[in-house]
Scaffold this active site. Sequence first.
Site, PDB file in Angstrom:
ATOM      1  N   LYS A   1       2.089   1.614   7.450  1.00  0.00           N
ATOM      2  CA  LYS A   1       2.470   0.740   8.555  1.00  0.00           C
ATOM      3  C   LYS A   1       3.493   1.411   9.454  1.00  0.00           C
ATOM      4  CE  LYS A   1       1.237  -2.797   9.354  1.00  0.00           C
ATOM      5  NZ  LYS A   1       0.078  -3.143  10.218  1.00  0.00           N
TER       6      LYS A   1
ATOM      7  N   SER B   1     -20.181 -14.473  24.126  1.00  0.00           N
ATOM      8  CA  SER B   1     -18.798 -14.924  24.244  1.00  0.00           C
ATOM      9  C   SER B   1     -18.405 -15.121  25.703  1.00  0.00           C
ATOM     10  CB  SER B   1     -17.859 -13.907  23.583  1.00  0.00           C
ATOM     11  OG  SER B   1     -16.517 -14.350  23.669  1.00  0.00           O
TER      12      SER B   1
ATOM     13  N   VAL C   1      -1.068 -13.131   9.368  1.00  0.00           N
ATOM     14  CA  VAL C   1      -0.425 -12.029   8.641  1.00  0.00           C
ATOM     15  C   VAL C   1      -0.853 -10.701   9.263  1.00  0.00           C
ATOM     16  CG1 VAL C   1      -0.221 -10.862   6.421  1.00  0.00           C
ATOM     17  CG2 VAL C   1      -0.257 -13.362   6.522  1.00  0.00           C
TER      18      VAL C   1
ATOM     19  N   VAL D   1      -6.962 -11.958  13.063  1.00  0.00           N
ATOM     20  CA  VAL D   1      -6.868 -10.597  12.513  1.00  0.00           C
ATOM     21  C   VAL D   1      -6.326  -9.634  13.563  1.00  0.00           C
ATOM     22  CG1 VAL D   1      -8.150  -8.757  11.346  1.00  0.00           C
ATOM     23  CG2 VAL D   1      -8.797 -11.135  10.979  1.00  0.00           C
ATOM     24  N   ALA D   2      -6.422 -10.010  14.840  1.00  0.00           N
ATOM     25  CA  ALA D   2      -5.963  -9.150  15.933  1.00  0.00           C
ATOM     26  C   ALA D   2      -4.470  -9.278  16.191  1.00  0.00           C
ATOM     27  CB  ALA D   2      -6.737  -9.472  17.213  1.00  0.00           C
ATOM     28  N   VAL D   3      -3.743  -9.978  15.317  1.00  0.00           N
ATOM     29  CA  VAL D   3      -2.333 -10.267  15.597  1.00  0.00           C
ATOM     30  C   VAL D   3      -1.496  -8.990  15.706  1.00  0.00           C
ATOM     31  CG1 VAL D   3      -1.626 -10.536  13.167  1.00  0.00           C
ATOM     32  CG2 VAL D   3      -0.423 -11.802  14.982  1.00  0.00           C
ATOM     33  N   ASP D   4      -1.889  -7.914  15.006  1.00  0.00           N
ATOM     34  CA  ASP D   4      -1.101  -6.678  15.110  1.00  0.00           C
ATOM     35  C   ASP D   4      -1.329  -5.958  16.434  1.00  0.00           C
ATOM     36  OD1 ASP D   4      -3.637  -5.795  14.549  1.00  0.00           O
ATOM     37  OD2 ASP D   4      -3.125  -4.784  12.678  1.00  0.00           O
TER      38      ASP D   4
ATOM     39  N   VAL E   1     -11.081  -9.635  17.669  1.00  0.00           N
ATOM     40  CA  VAL E   1     -11.261  -8.870  18.913  1.00  0.00           C
ATOM     41  C   VAL E   1     -10.366  -7.639  18.895  1.00  0.00           C
ATOM     42  CG1 VAL E   1     -10.979  -8.944  21.414  1.00  0.00           C
ATOM     43  CG2 VAL E   1     -11.889 -10.921  20.202  1.00  0.00           C
ATOM     44  N   LEU E   2     -10.898  -6.529  19.348  1.00  0.00           N
ATOM     45  CA  LEU E   2     -10.104  -5.295  19.399  1.00  0.00           C
ATOM     46  C   LEU E   2     -10.405  -4.519  20.668  1.00  0.00           C
ATOM     47  CD1 LEU E   2      -8.249  -3.131  18.012  1.00  0.00           C
ATOM     48  CD2 LEU E   2     -10.372  -2.077  17.204  1.00  0.00           C
TER      49      LEU E   2
ATOM     50  N   GLU F   1      -4.918   4.074  14.435  1.00  0.00           N
ATOM     51  CA  GLU F   1      -5.825   3.118  15.081  1.00  0.00           C
ATOM     52  C   GLU F   1      -6.474   3.638  16.360  1.00  0.00           C
ATOM     53  OE1 GLU F   1      -1.738   2.153  16.785  1.00  0.00           O
ATOM     54  OE2 GLU F   1      -2.553   2.687  14.818  1.00  0.00           O
TER      55      GLU F   1
ATOM     56  N   ARG G   1       0.823  -1.203   0.000  1.00  0.00           N
ATOM     57  CA  ARG G   1       0.000   0.000   0.000  1.00  0.00           C
ATOM     58  C   ARG G   1       0.867   1.267   0.000  1.00  0.00           C
ATOM     59  NH1 ARG G   1      -3.467  -1.573   5.243  1.00  0.00           N
ATOM     60  NH2 ARG G   1      -1.456  -2.550   5.723  1.00  0.00           N
TER      61      ARG G   1
END
Length: 371
Positions: A75, A220, A298, A267-270, A239-240, A118, A15
């Site tokens: 990033k 949950s 990823v 998707v929450a790995v970052d 989850v965020l 974010e 990107r």
Amino acid sequence: MILGVPKEIKNNENRVAMTPAGVMELVKFGHTVYIQKDAGFNSGFADAEFTAAGATILETIEEVYEKAEMIVKVKEPIASEYGLIKKDQLVFTYFHFASSEPLTHAMIKSGAVCLAYETVEKVDRSLPLLIPMSEVAGRMAIQEGAKYLEKPQKGKGVLLGGVPGVPSGKVLILGGGIVGTQAAKMAAGLGARVVIMDISLNRLRQLSDIMPANVTTILSNEYNIKEAIKEADLVVGAVLIPGAKAPHLITRDMLKLMKPGTVVVDVAVDQGGCIETCKPTTHEDPVFVIDEVVHYCVANMPGAVPYTSTLALTNATLPYVLQLANKGWKRACTENEELKKGLNVVNGAVVYKGVADAWNLTLSELEDQFI
């Protein structure tokens, strides 16, 4: 103001943080924009398009950082960029400080003003600069998960949509926010049997109203998660907690409850990941296997679809970039509470609670940075 857009150098990050349309808007207000050579190439934007819009192309990343008062990125800076960032320089990008202690300390040492996409937050608690990439990542989670369910990829060999006479696959989604909602839509559209979990009953009611019949909502908690992962073919971690580490909802011990070949996409790995065994991977080497469970982790999923992602991201960031450029960061953040919440590290001080808590650092009063 002088703005710089470096080429992204994180592994397989395709990107770019500015489009020619964005450059044209900034130049109209009298700002100078420097773009590193080929910064937009992988997103489908040639240098000639940027120069036609009024930007100046610079050969090296060092030149961009040296000339710019404000750096606009996609990033977080990687180690080779740490030394290029100057004191008082404004850096506007995704940082995800709570998942990287070295990055946090490097930015504290730099003395720069780190404004994180974010954690820019609206009054309604929505995250306008995270939403477009969360939409992309949520949809991609199902696309990638479906691929890695194939037997040659070490998955179960399950087709999510099934075929007449054969049951469709089961998808478990942890988190009913933007990522989870988009993932559920995609999975449901493929014909999968979908369970989406969240801790908010109000959110589950909303999802129940808008989702098709093949999506079930469940509260949950640890017990329900343990039961659901026994049957799931694909698990999506969505989850965020803004600016903070994600909680581990699936522990290493819980992997033993899953069937061999189950795929997990975190998707929450970052933000540290909500699946304990997940660690950041790249598009070049996206998966690993633990206890016969395939992990796709990823950290920059939208980077695989850079044309779509760049347009979606810059549509959201440009209004904020213009405010920062037109007013300077102090006035812009004073007048716009959304931008103010994006400040994470300012001139060597940590001013965002989630970052301070993640690494046991002293939290400074944000107001002190405006003196």
